[in-house]
Design an enzyme around this catalytic site. Structure first.
Site, PDB file in Angstrom:
ATOM      1  N   ASP A 135      21.005 -13.723  -6.902  1.00  0.00           N
ATOM      2  CA  ASP A 135      20.388 -14.350  -5.731  1.00  0.00           C
ATOM      3  C   ASP A 135      19.830 -15.733  -6.044  1.00  0.00           C
ATOM      4  O   ASP A 135      19.498 -16.501  -5.137  1.00  0.00           O
ATOM      5  CB  ASP A 135      19.298 -13.456  -5.138  1.00  0.00           C
ATOM      6  CG  ASP A 135      18.163 -13.128  -6.099  1.00  0.00           C
ATOM      7  OD1 ASP A 135      18.217 -13.555  -7.271  1.00  0.00           O
ATOM      8  OD2 ASP A 135      17.225 -12.415  -5.684  1.00  0.00           O
ATOM      9  N   GLU A 136      19.733 -16.077  -7.332  1.00  0.00           N
ATOM     10  CA  GLU A 136      19.159 -17.371  -7.697  1.00  0.00           C
ATOM     11  C   GLU A 136      20.024 -18.549  -7.244  1.00  0.00           C
ATOM     12  O   GLU A 136      19.551 -19.679  -7.178  1.00  0.00           O
ATOM     13  CB  GLU A 136      18.901 -17.435  -9.197  1.00  0.00           C
ATOM     14  CG  GLU A 136      17.875 -16.412  -9.653  1.00  0.00           C
ATOM     15  CD  GLU A 136      17.302 -16.699 -11.030  1.00  0.00           C
ATOM     16  OE1 GLU A 136      17.183 -17.877 -11.394  1.00  0.00           O
ATOM     17  OE2 GLU A 136      16.972 -15.731 -11.729  1.00  0.00           O
ATOM     18  N   LYS A 163      25.899 -20.312 -12.304  1.00  0.00           N
ATOM     19  CA  LYS A 163      26.356 -19.138 -11.565  1.00  0.00           C
ATOM     20  C   LYS A 163      26.895 -19.531 -10.194  1.00  0.00           C
ATOM     21  O   LYS A 163      27.873 -18.936  -9.716  1.00  0.00           O
ATOM     22  CB  LYS A 163      25.219 -18.127 -11.432  1.00  0.00           C
ATOM     23  CG  LYS A 163      24.866 -17.408 -12.717  1.00  0.00           C
ATOM     24  CD  LYS A 163      26.025 -16.601 -13.280  1.00  0.00           C
ATOM     25  CE  LYS A 163      26.379 -15.412 -12.402  1.00  0.00           C
ATOM     26  NZ  LYS A 163      27.476 -14.584 -13.016  1.00  0.00           N
TER      27      LYS A 163
END
Length: 359
Positions: A135-136, A163
Protein backbone atom coordinates in the site's frame (compact mmCIF):
# COMPACT_ATOMS: atom_id res chain seq x y z
CA UNK A 1 -2.92 -24.83 -10.03
CA UNK A 2 -0.75 -27.78 -9.00
CA UNK A 3 2.75 -26.27 -9.29
CA UNK A 4 3.57 -22.76 -8.13
CA UNK A 5 6.89 -20.94 -8.29
CA UNK A 6 7.22 -18.56 -5.33
CA UNK A 7 9.92 -15.90 -5.35
CA UNK A 8 11.17 -14.63 -1.99
CA UNK A 9 9.78 -17.66 -0.20
CA UNK A 10 12.39 -17.50 2.56
CA UNK A 11 11.27 -14.03 3.59
CA UNK A 12 8.60 -13.10 6.09
CA UNK A 13 5.49 -13.04 3.90
CA UNK A 14 6.93 -15.45 1.36
CA UNK A 15 7.59 -18.13 3.96
CA UNK A 16 4.02 -17.80 5.23
CA UNK A 17 2.81 -18.31 1.65
CA UNK A 18 5.03 -21.37 1.18
CA UNK A 19 3.92 -22.89 4.49
CA UNK A 20 0.29 -22.33 3.49
CA UNK A 21 0.65 -23.75 -0.02
CA UNK A 22 2.95 -26.69 0.64
CA UNK A 23 1.91 -27.49 4.20
CA UNK A 24 -1.82 -26.81 4.26
CA UNK A 25 -2.97 -27.06 0.63
CA UNK A 26 -0.58 -29.71 -0.69
CA UNK A 27 0.49 -27.59 -3.66
CA UNK A 28 3.86 -28.39 -5.25
CA UNK A 29 6.06 -25.37 -4.53
CA UNK A 30 9.41 -24.23 -5.88
CA UNK A 31 10.80 -21.53 -3.60
CA UNK A 32 13.28 -19.26 -5.39
CA UNK A 33 15.17 -16.99 -3.03
CA UNK A 34 18.51 -15.18 -3.10
CA UNK A 35 18.85 -15.53 0.70
CA UNK A 36 19.79 -11.97 1.55
CA UNK A 37 20.06 -10.95 5.21
CA UNK A 38 16.24 -11.18 5.55
CA UNK A 39 15.90 -14.63 3.98
CA UNK A 40 15.87 -17.47 6.48
CA UNK A 41 15.37 -21.11 5.59
CA UNK A 42 14.63 -21.82 9.26
CA UNK A 43 11.28 -20.12 8.65
CA UNK A 44 10.47 -23.05 6.37
CA UNK A 45 11.34 -25.79 8.85
CA UNK A 46 7.66 -26.92 9.03
CA UNK A 47 7.65 -27.81 5.30
CA UNK A 48 11.32 -28.37 4.49
CA UNK A 49 11.04 -32.17 4.40
CA UNK A 50 7.79 -32.38 2.46
CA UNK A 51 8.03 -34.06 -0.97
CA UNK A 52 6.04 -31.24 -2.60
CA UNK A 53 8.49 -28.53 -1.52
CA UNK A 54 11.72 -27.56 -3.25
CA UNK A 55 14.17 -24.71 -2.73
CA UNK A 56 16.45 -23.08 -5.30
CA UNK A 57 18.91 -20.37 -4.33
CA UNK A 58 18.86 -17.83 -7.16
CA UNK A 59 18.73 -14.10 -7.78
CA UNK A 60 15.69 -12.99 -9.77
CA UNK A 61 17.94 -10.58 -11.65
CA UNK A 62 19.69 -13.62 -13.16
CA UNK A 63 17.61 -14.36 -16.26
CA UNK A 64 19.58 -17.48 -17.14
CA UNK A 65 18.92 -19.03 -13.75
CA UNK A 66 15.24 -18.19 -14.00
CA UNK A 67 14.91 -19.70 -17.47
CA UNK A 68 16.47 -22.94 -16.23
CA UNK A 69 14.13 -23.10 -13.23
CA UNK A 70 11.03 -22.44 -15.35
CA UNK A 71 12.09 -25.12 -17.84
CA UNK A 72 12.68 -27.71 -15.13
CA UNK A 73 9.73 -26.97 -12.82
CA UNK A 74 7.15 -25.89 -15.43
CA UNK A 75 4.91 -23.98 -13.00
CA UNK A 76 1.20 -23.40 -13.46
CA UNK A 77 1.56 -20.06 -11.69
CA UNK A 78 4.01 -17.58 -10.20
CA UNK A 79 3.69 -15.71 -6.92
CA UNK A 80 6.24 -12.91 -6.98
CA UNK A 81 7.14 -11.75 -3.47
CA UNK A 82 10.92 -11.30 -3.74
CA UNK A 83 11.75 -7.70 -2.84
CA UNK A 84 13.89 -5.44 -0.75
CA UNK A 85 11.26 -4.12 1.64
CA UNK A 86 12.61 -2.11 4.58
CA UNK A 87 12.03 1.63 4.15
CA UNK A 88 14.87 2.60 6.49
CA UNK A 89 17.38 0.56 4.50
CA UNK A 90 16.15 2.12 1.26
CA UNK A 91 17.06 5.58 2.55
CA UNK A 92 20.76 4.74 2.75
CA UNK A 93 20.94 1.97 0.14
CA UNK A 94 18.48 2.71 -2.65
CA UNK A 95 20.51 0.88 -5.27
CA UNK A 96 19.64 -2.56 -3.92
CA UNK A 97 15.96 -1.66 -4.10
CA UNK A 98 16.18 -0.52 -7.71
CA UNK A 99 18.10 -3.64 -8.67
CA UNK A 100 15.87 -6.23 -6.99
CA UNK A 101 12.47 -4.59 -7.12
CA UNK A 102 12.66 -3.10 -10.60
CA UNK A 103 15.32 -4.96 -12.59
CA UNK A 104 14.49 -8.24 -10.86
CA UNK A 105 10.79 -7.89 -11.58
CA UNK A 106 11.55 -7.16 -15.24
CA UNK A 107 13.74 -10.25 -15.45
CA UNK A 108 11.08 -12.43 -13.83
CA UNK A 109 8.32 -11.09 -16.06
CA UNK A 110 10.38 -11.88 -19.14
CA UNK A 111 11.21 -15.39 -17.93
CA UNK A 112 7.55 -16.01 -17.11
CA UNK A 113 6.48 -14.66 -20.50
CA UNK A 114 8.89 -16.96 -22.31
CA UNK A 115 7.60 -19.94 -20.33
CA UNK A 116 3.95 -18.98 -20.81
CA UNK A 117 4.37 -18.44 -24.55
CA UNK A 118 5.60 -22.00 -24.97
CA UNK A 119 2.69 -23.69 -23.18
CA UNK A 120 -0.10 -25.53 -24.96
CA UNK A 121 -3.46 -23.79 -25.25
CA UNK A 122 -5.02 -25.22 -22.07
CA UNK A 123 -1.96 -24.64 -19.89
CA UNK A 124 -1.52 -21.17 -21.33
CA UNK A 125 -5.13 -20.27 -20.49
CA UNK A 126 -4.72 -21.55 -16.91
CA UNK A 127 -1.38 -19.86 -16.14
CA UNK A 128 -1.33 -16.92 -13.70
CA UNK A 129 1.32 -14.45 -12.51
CA UNK A 130 0.61 -12.73 -9.18
CA UNK A 131 2.69 -9.63 -8.48
CA UNK A 132 2.65 -8.89 -4.74
CA UNK A 133 3.04 -5.23 -3.79
CA UNK A 134 2.39 -2.78 -0.98
CA UNK A 135 0.00 0.00 0.00
CA UNK A 136 3.01 2.31 0.32
CA UNK A 137 2.88 2.95 -3.44
CA UNK A 138 -0.20 5.11 -2.81
CA UNK A 139 1.66 7.59 -0.59
CA UNK A 140 0.12 9.09 2.52
CA UNK A 141 -3.50 9.56 3.57
CA UNK A 142 -4.90 12.37 5.65
CA UNK A 143 -7.17 11.81 8.62
CA UNK A 144 -9.97 10.41 6.44
CA UNK A 145 -10.34 8.09 3.49
CA UNK A 146 -8.97 4.71 2.43
CA UNK A 147 -6.68 3.45 -0.30
CA UNK A 148 -8.72 1.95 -3.13
CA UNK A 149 -7.48 0.08 -6.18
CA UNK A 150 -7.99 3.27 -8.21
CA UNK A 151 -6.03 5.54 -5.83
CA UNK A 152 -3.28 7.34 -7.79
CA UNK A 153 0.29 6.34 -7.00
CA UNK A 154 2.30 8.83 -4.95
CA UNK A 155 5.33 7.01 -3.43
CA UNK A 156 7.45 8.80 -0.83
CA UNK A 157 10.50 6.58 -0.22
CA UNK A 158 12.99 4.79 -2.47
CA UNK A 159 11.35 1.55 -1.36
CA UNK A 160 7.81 2.56 -2.31
CA UNK A 161 9.02 4.18 -5.55
CA UNK A 162 10.74 0.96 -6.57
CA UNK A 163 7.61 -1.07 -5.79
CA UNK A 164 5.46 1.39 -7.74
CA UNK A 165 7.75 0.93 -10.72
CA UNK A 166 7.48 -2.85 -10.45
CA UNK A 167 3.67 -2.60 -10.32
CA UNK A 168 3.70 -0.60 -13.53
CA UNK A 169 5.94 -3.15 -15.21
CA UNK A 170 3.62 -6.01 -14.26
CA UNK A 171 0.59 -4.13 -15.53
CA UNK A 172 2.38 -3.21 -18.76
CA UNK A 173 3.35 -6.84 -19.43
CA UNK A 174 -0.34 -7.73 -19.18
CA UNK A 175 -1.48 -4.97 -21.49
CA UNK A 176 1.34 -5.23 -24.02
CA UNK A 177 2.09 -8.94 -24.15
CA UNK A 178 -1.06 -10.49 -22.70
CA UNK A 179 0.81 -12.12 -19.82
CA UNK A 180 -1.95 -13.15 -17.38
CA UNK A 181 -1.05 -10.85 -14.49
CA UNK A 182 -2.95 -9.92 -11.35
CA UNK A 183 -1.62 -7.48 -8.73
CA UNK A 184 -2.13 -7.24 -4.97
CA UNK A 185 -1.33 -4.32 -2.67
CA UNK A 186 -1.25 -5.10 1.04
CA UNK A 187 -1.12 -3.17 4.28
CA UNK A 188 1.53 -3.69 6.99
CA UNK A 189 1.98 -7.36 7.88
CA UNK A 190 2.91 -8.83 11.24
CA UNK A 191 3.13 -12.27 12.78
CA UNK A 192 5.57 -15.17 13.39
CA UNK A 193 8.95 -15.35 11.62
CA UNK A 194 9.15 -11.57 11.09
CA UNK A 195 12.74 -10.32 10.71
CA UNK A 196 13.57 -8.22 13.80
CA UNK A 197 14.32 -4.95 12.01
CA UNK A 198 10.59 -4.28 11.59
CA UNK A 199 8.54 -2.44 14.22
CA UNK A 200 6.61 -5.24 15.95
CA UNK A 201 9.42 -7.82 16.31
CA UNK A 202 11.94 -5.09 17.15
CA UNK A 203 9.79 -3.71 19.94
CA UNK A 204 8.88 -7.18 21.20
CA UNK A 205 12.48 -8.33 21.47
CA UNK A 206 13.78 -5.02 22.83
CA UNK A 207 11.06 -5.00 25.48
CA UNK A 208 11.81 -8.59 26.37
CA UNK A 209 15.46 -7.62 26.89
CA UNK A 210 14.65 -4.43 28.81
CA UNK A 211 16.11 -2.22 26.08
CA UNK A 212 14.73 1.15 24.88
CA UNK A 213 11.74 0.99 22.53
CA UNK A 214 12.32 3.48 19.70
CA UNK A 215 9.23 5.31 18.43
CA UNK A 216 9.64 7.65 15.46
CA UNK A 217 8.55 11.26 15.93
CA UNK A 218 5.49 11.47 18.16
CA UNK A 219 4.35 7.94 17.36
CA UNK A 220 1.22 9.23 15.65
CA UNK A 221 1.82 7.64 12.22
CA UNK A 222 -1.03 5.27 11.48
CA UNK A 223 -0.88 1.88 9.76
CA UNK A 224 -3.47 -0.78 8.92
CA UNK A 225 -2.18 -4.07 10.35
CA UNK A 226 -2.71 -7.43 8.62
CA UNK A 227 -1.83 -10.81 10.17
CA UNK A 228 0.56 -12.55 7.81
CA UNK A 229 -1.36 -15.84 7.66
CA UNK A 230 -4.48 -13.93 6.57
CA UNK A 231 -2.36 -12.34 3.85
CA UNK A 232 -1.09 -15.72 2.66
CA UNK A 233 -4.67 -16.96 2.29
CA UNK A 234 -5.60 -13.79 0.42
CA UNK A 235 -2.75 -14.21 -2.06
CA UNK A 236 -3.76 -17.76 -2.91
CA UNK A 237 -7.34 -16.58 -3.38
CA UNK A 238 -6.22 -13.78 -5.69
CA UNK A 239 -3.91 -16.05 -7.70
CA UNK A 240 -6.56 -18.71 -8.26
CA UNK A 241 -9.78 -16.67 -8.56
CA UNK A 242 -8.81 -13.04 -9.21
CA UNK A 243 -9.71 -11.44 -12.53
CA UNK A 244 -6.78 -10.99 -14.89
CA UNK A 245 -5.43 -7.47 -15.18
CA UNK A 246 -7.09 -6.45 -11.92
CA UNK A 247 -5.63 -5.15 -8.67
CA UNK A 248 -6.81 -6.26 -5.24
CA UNK A 249 -6.07 -4.40 -2.02
CA UNK A 250 -5.48 -6.60 1.03
CA UNK A 251 -5.97 -5.06 4.46
CA UNK A 252 -6.84 -6.07 7.99
CA UNK A 253 -9.11 -3.12 8.88
CA UNK A 254 -6.96 -2.65 11.98
CA UNK A 255 -5.71 0.94 12.06
CA UNK A 256 -3.38 1.79 14.93
CA UNK A 257 -0.88 4.54 15.61
CA UNK A 258 2.68 3.33 16.01
CA UNK A 259 2.55 4.38 19.65
CA UNK A 260 -0.62 2.31 20.21
CA UNK A 261 1.11 -0.70 18.66
CA UNK A 262 4.14 -0.32 20.93
CA UNK A 263 1.99 0.17 24.03
CA UNK A 264 -0.09 -2.91 23.19
CA UNK A 265 3.04 -5.04 22.85
CA UNK A 266 4.25 -3.78 26.21
CA UNK A 267 0.94 -4.64 27.86
CA UNK A 268 0.78 -8.13 26.35
CA UNK A 269 4.37 -8.84 27.39
CA UNK A 270 3.71 -7.57 30.92
CA UNK A 271 0.84 -10.02 31.14
CA UNK A 272 2.58 -13.03 29.58
CA UNK A 273 6.03 -12.46 31.08
CA UNK A 274 5.95 -9.89 33.90
CA UNK A 275 9.00 -7.70 34.53
CA UNK A 276 10.15 -5.56 37.46
CA UNK A 277 8.55 -2.45 35.97
CA UNK A 278 5.94 -1.73 33.27
CA UNK A 279 7.54 -1.99 29.85
CA UNK A 280 5.80 1.20 28.68
CA UNK A 281 8.53 2.99 30.65
CA UNK A 282 11.02 1.81 28.01
CA UNK A 283 9.36 3.85 25.25
CA UNK A 284 11.84 6.30 23.73
CA UNK A 285 10.89 8.88 21.09
CA UNK A 286 13.53 9.29 18.38
CA UNK A 287 14.03 11.54 15.35
CA UNK A 288 11.52 10.72 12.64
CA UNK A 289 12.75 9.23 9.38
CA UNK A 290 12.73 11.29 6.16
CA UNK A 291 9.61 10.98 4.02
CA UNK A 292 7.62 9.19 6.73
CA UNK A 293 4.05 8.80 5.45
CA UNK A 294 1.44 9.80 8.02
CA UNK A 295 -1.31 7.26 7.47
CA UNK A 296 -2.07 4.13 5.47
CA UNK A 297 -5.47 2.47 5.41
CA UNK A 298 -6.73 -0.15 2.97
CA UNK A 299 -10.21 -0.58 1.57
CA UNK A 300 -10.37 -4.35 1.00
CA UNK A 301 -14.02 -4.32 -0.14
CA UNK A 302 -13.22 -5.51 -3.67
CA UNK A 303 -11.33 -8.55 -2.38
CA UNK A 304 -13.95 -9.30 0.25
CA UNK A 305 -17.03 -8.90 -1.95
CA UNK A 306 -15.69 -10.22 -5.26
CA UNK A 307 -13.51 -13.11 -4.06
CA UNK A 308 -15.02 -13.84 -0.64
CA UNK A 309 -11.86 -13.41 1.45
CA UNK A 310 -12.07 -12.24 5.05
CA UNK A 311 -9.35 -11.63 7.62
CA UNK A 312 -9.64 -14.09 10.50
CA UNK A 313 -7.48 -12.20 13.01
CA UNK A 314 -8.18 -8.79 14.46
CA UNK A 315 -5.28 -6.85 15.94
CA UNK A 316 -5.99 -7.92 19.52
CA UNK A 317 -5.90 -11.63 18.71
CA UNK A 318 -3.12 -11.35 16.14
CA UNK A 319 -0.72 -9.36 18.31
CA UNK A 320 -1.22 -11.75 21.21
CA UNK A 321 -0.43 -14.71 18.94
CA UNK A 322 2.63 -12.88 17.62
CA UNK A 323 4.10 -11.91 20.99
CA UNK A 324 3.46 -15.42 22.34
CA UNK A 325 5.24 -16.90 19.31
CA UNK A 326 8.37 -14.83 19.97
CA UNK A 327 8.33 -15.89 23.60
CA UNK A 328 8.15 -19.55 22.58
CA UNK A 329 10.61 -19.49 19.65
CA UNK A 330 13.90 -18.04 20.81
CA UNK A 331 15.64 -20.67 18.65
CA UNK A 332 14.51 -18.75 15.57
CA UNK A 333 15.17 -15.12 16.52
CA UNK A 334 18.16 -15.33 18.86
CA UNK A 335 20.71 -16.18 16.10
CA UNK A 336 19.40 -13.23 14.07
CA UNK A 337 19.72 -10.80 16.97
CA UNK A 338 23.20 -12.04 17.79
CA UNK A 339 24.64 -12.39 14.30
CA UNK A 340 22.61 -10.47 11.70
CA UNK A 341 20.74 -7.53 13.22
CA UNK A 342 20.99 -6.54 16.89
CA UNK A 343 18.39 -3.75 16.88
CA UNK A 344 20.46 -0.72 15.85
CA UNK A 345 18.80 2.29 14.20
CA UNK A 346 18.72 2.17 10.40
CA UNK A 347 18.18 4.92 7.84
CA UNK A 348 19.80 7.78 9.77
CA UNK A 349 23.24 8.53 11.12
CA UNK A 350 23.72 8.12 14.85
CA UNK A 351 24.26 11.85 15.28
CA UNK A 352 20.77 12.54 13.96
CA UNK A 353 19.05 10.25 16.45
CA UNK A 354 17.28 11.88 19.36
CA UNK A 355 17.26 10.20 22.72
CA UNK A 356 14.55 12.35 24.24
CA UNK A 357 12.61 10.35 26.78
CA UNK A 358 8.87 9.98 26.70
CA UNK A 359 7.35 12.90 28.55
Amino acid sequence: MKRVLVTGGAGFIGSAVVRHLAGELGVEVLNVDKLTYAGNLESLRPVSNLPNYRFARADIVDRGALDALFAEFRPDGVMHLAAESHVDRSITGAGDFVQTNIVGTFSLLEAARAHWSGLDADAKAAFRFLHVSTDEVYGSLGADGLFEETTPYDPSSPYSASKAASDHLAQAWMRTYGLPVVISNCSNNYGPFHFPEKLIPLVTLNALAGKPLPVYGRGDNIRDWLFVEDHARALWTILTTGRLGEKYNVGGRNERTNLEVVETICDVLDELRPAARPRRELINFVTDRPGHDQRYAIDATKLEDELGWRAREDFASGIRRTVAWYLDNEWWWKPLREGVYSGERLGLGAAETSTAKKG
